[in-house]
Design a protein around this motif. Structure first.
Motif, PDB file in Angstrom:
ATOM      1  N   GLU A   1      32.681  43.561  40.022  1.00 46.44           N
ATOM      2  CA  GLU A   1      33.617  44.672  39.851  1.00 46.44           C
ATOM      3  C   GLU A   1      34.088  44.771  38.401  1.00 46.44           C
ATOM      4  O   GLU A   1      34.182  45.858  37.836  1.00 46.44           O
ATOM      5  CB  GLU A   1      34.806  44.511  40.793  1.00 46.44           C
TER       6      GLU A   1
ATOM      7  N   ARG B   1      35.074  55.995  42.478  1.00 48.92           N
ATOM      8  CA  ARG B   1      34.807  54.954  43.466  1.00 48.92           C
ATOM      9  C   ARG B   1      34.229  55.618  44.696  1.00 48.92           C
ATOM     10  O   ARG B   1      34.633  56.728  45.055  1.00 48.92           O
ATOM     11  CB  ARG B   1      36.096  54.196  43.809  1.00 48.92           C
ATOM     12  N   GLU B   2      33.253  54.959  45.336  1.00 47.99           N
ATOM     13  CA  GLU B   2      32.609  55.552  46.505  1.00 47.99           C
ATOM     14  C   GLU B   2      33.649  55.916  47.552  1.00 47.99           C
ATOM     15  O   GLU B   2      34.629  55.198  47.739  1.00 47.99           O
ATOM     16  CB  GLU B   2      31.552  54.611  47.095  1.00 47.99           C
TER      17      GLU B   2
ATOM     18  N   SER C   1      28.129  52.831  45.547  1.00 51.20           N
ATOM     19  CA  SER C   1      29.007  51.839  44.937  1.00 51.20           C
ATOM     20  C   SER C   1      28.573  51.534  43.513  1.00 51.20           C
ATOM     21  O   SER C   1      27.403  51.222  43.254  1.00 51.20           O
ATOM     22  CB  SER C   1      28.987  50.545  45.758  1.00 51.20           C
TER      23      SER C   1
ATOM     24  N   ASP D   1      41.088  47.838  40.404  1.00 54.66           N
ATOM     25  CA  ASP D   1      40.874  48.910  41.385  1.00 54.66           C
ATOM     26  C   ASP D   1      42.199  49.566  41.753  1.00 54.66           C
ATOM     27  O   ASP D   1      42.304  50.798  41.840  1.00 54.66           O
ATOM     28  CB  ASP D   1      40.218  48.344  42.646  1.00 54.66           C
TER      29      ASP D   1
ATOM     30  N   SER E   1      31.523  46.368  36.186  1.00 56.65           N
ATOM     31  CA  SER E   1      31.394  47.828  36.312  1.00 56.65           C
ATOM     32  C   SER E   1      32.385  48.576  35.422  1.00 56.65           C
ATOM     33  O   SER E   1      32.162  49.730  35.081  1.00 56.65           O
ATOM     34  CB  SER E   1      31.583  48.257  37.773  1.00 56.65           C
TER      35      SER E   1
ATOM     36  N   LEU F   1      42.156  53.199  40.266  1.00 54.70           N
ATOM     37  CA  LEU F   1      41.484  54.091  41.203  1.00 54.70           C
ATOM     38  C   LEU F   1      42.311  54.537  42.399  1.00 54.70           C
ATOM     39  O   LEU F   1      42.076  55.604  42.950  1.00 54.70           O
ATOM     40  CB  LEU F   1      40.206  53.406  41.720  1.00 54.70           C
TER      41      LEU F   1
ATOM     42  N   ARG G   1      33.014  53.388  34.084  1.00 55.03           N
ATOM     43  CA  ARG G   1      32.796  54.301  35.208  1.00 55.03           C
ATOM     44  C   ARG G   1      33.069  55.755  34.828  1.00 55.03           C
ATOM     45  O   ARG G   1      32.679  56.672  35.537  1.00 55.03           O
ATOM     46  CB  ARG G   1      33.704  53.913  36.376  1.00 55.03           C
TER      47      ARG G   1
ATOM     48  N   GLY H   1      38.807  54.165  34.724  1.00 55.41           N
ATOM     49  CA  GLY H   1      37.721  53.382  35.291  1.00 55.41           C
ATOM     50  C   GLY H   1      36.805  52.763  34.268  1.00 55.41           C
ATOM     51  O   GLY H   1      35.701  52.338  34.608  1.00 55.41           O
TER      52      GLY H   1
ATOM     53  N   SER I   1      33.731  62.641  44.536  1.00 57.39           N
ATOM     54  CA  SER I   1      33.674  61.197  44.325  1.00 57.39           C
ATOM     55  C   SER I   1      32.259  60.693  44.582  1.00 57.39           C
ATOM     56  O   SER I   1      31.449  61.382  45.216  1.00 57.39           O
ATOM     57  CB  SER I   1      34.678  60.483  45.242  1.00 57.39           C
TER      58      SER I   1
END
Length: 403
Positions: free
Chosen positions: A352, A248-249, A321, A276, A355, A280, A28, A25, A317
């Motif tokens: 995105e 990820r949420e 967001s 993503d 992030s 993820l 992240r 990520g 998790s």
């Protein structure tokens, strides 16, 4: 995969090996550090002893896993080192942000995309130069301490995933005890080695954005590309319980309905979806698969001769967001990088992507804080997971099989 019913008491009071599985990520990955910080603040892990005897990491998760492996005898210290690393990080420590470097890369892309057919040659490239990251990791992580922790029994194994970009096979690099099992699957194999900075660089080489890394004459990219079953290495290495951390949420975005017509997505939005999917989706799908398969195993009552067994999985998790946070702090992205990203789409469209690339102390500190708070919200459940074999019926306490 065949199950391993032996139980090792390494690092977890004789109730079987506990593994930590960390996926990718980019920036992240700071959230994972927050989760670890939350565990340490809850008192998970005895002094001088890590609660995890097996560590599995891909992409950004490989960095966090390697640091913990080097501090397997000092869990809280390892977490503190990670918090300092991510909490003070700057983009220039991860990739070159100077105009000359990024401008040169941009010109090469323009040249090859425009004249590549006529020239008959396209140079190997990526959007960003990650030479600074290699220096940062080499200085921050005492890789030599991993072997000592294995020898003393505080660490059973650390496994780092990468993808061979020529064969397209996934490779799991493993350092650990001599009697560790090896296994192979279609398009995935295991190699025993001593984990070093090159393995982390290879595992963290985000497709297109970061350059590939050569190891032994082979060229590797991000470990998430072929990591379709992120829990598998932990189970194969003998884990009886697994803590898996997502970045990820947990609540998916609702599908829009009605007559509203949206414009075609930009390259930035498409790239965000691809990242993503690569980074993820796999760990979320694998944890969900763990729940469904174990419900089936439990329903049959562990019939004689069944090669599978239940493995308790704690899934943690984010509750918020990261894209929203990145949008709030997009101005922290280096100006020249922001300029290049705008070539792929407007500011909203690149949220995105930002992030993943927002290696910024303020942003990463927010993710660390969020991770720690999310653990505290589930303190009772977390403590119960480490104190006992757990309950398969809970939404996020999931049981997996060796599959």
């Amino acid at each position: 995969m065949a199950s391993r019913n032996e139980r090792s008491g390494v690092g977890n009071s004789g109730r079987g090996d506990v593994a930590l599985v960390l996926s990718g990520g980019g920036a992240r990955g700071a959230y994972q550090v927050g989760v670890l910080k939350g565990l340490a603040e809850l008192g998970i892990g005895a002094p001088g002893k890590s609660p995890f005897s097996i560590l599995v990491g891909s992409s950004a998760g490989s960095i966090n896993a390697a640091m913990l492996a080097a501090h397997a005898d000092r869990f809280e210290d390892g977490v503190a080192q990670l918090a300092r690393l991510w909490g003070n990080i700057q983009a220039k420590q991860v990739f070159r942000t100077d105009v000359a470097s990024l401008g040169g890369i941009g010109l090469k892309w323009v040249r090859d995309l425009t004249f590549g057919g006529a020239l008959g040659h396209v140079a190997p490239k990526a959007l960003l130069d990650t030479a600074p990251l290699r220096k940062l990791l080499a200085k921050a992580i005492p890789f030599g301490d991993i072997a000592g922790n294995v020898e003393r029994g505080g660490l059973k194994a650390v496994a780092i995933s990468a993808t061979n970009l020529y064969t397209t096979n996934g490779v799991v690099f493993v350092q650990g005890a001599r009697n560790l099992p090896t296994w192979s699957r279609i398009r995935r194999q295991v190699e025993r080695t001593e984990i070093g900075v090159e393995h982390l660089m290879a595992s963290s080489a985000i497709p297109v954005f970061f350059p590939s890394v050569e190891i032994g004459g082979r060229h590797f990219g991000d470990g998430c590309i072929r990591n379709t079953s992120p829990l598998e290495p932990a189970i194969q290495l003998g884990a009886q319980r697994i803590v898996a951390v997502g970045v990820r949420e947990s609540s998916p975005r609702p599908e829009s309905v009605g007559p509203t017509r949206l414009p075609p997505p930009t390259i930035a939005q498409i790239a965000g979806v691809l990242l993503d999917a690569v980074m993820l989706d796999s760990i979320e799908v694998d944890v969900d698969h763990a729940l469904r398969v174990n419900q089936s195993v439990a329903a049959h009552g562990g019939a004689a001769g069944d090669p599978f067994h239940l493995v308790d999985v704690l899934w943690l998790s984010p509750t918020r967001s990261f894209g929203e946070l990145a949008a709030e702090m997009a101005d922290h992205v280096p100006g020249i990088v922001r300029y290049l990203l705008r070539g792929l789409g407007g500011d909203e469209a690149t949220t995105e992507l930002v992030s993943y690339l927002l290696f910024d102390a303020a942003f990463c500190s927010r993710l660390i804080e969020l991770g720690a708070d999310d653990v505290k919200r589930r303190a009772g459940e977390v403590r119960a997971f480490f104190a006992s074999e757990g309950d398969a019926g809970s939404t996020d306490r999931r049981r997996s099989r060796a599959a």
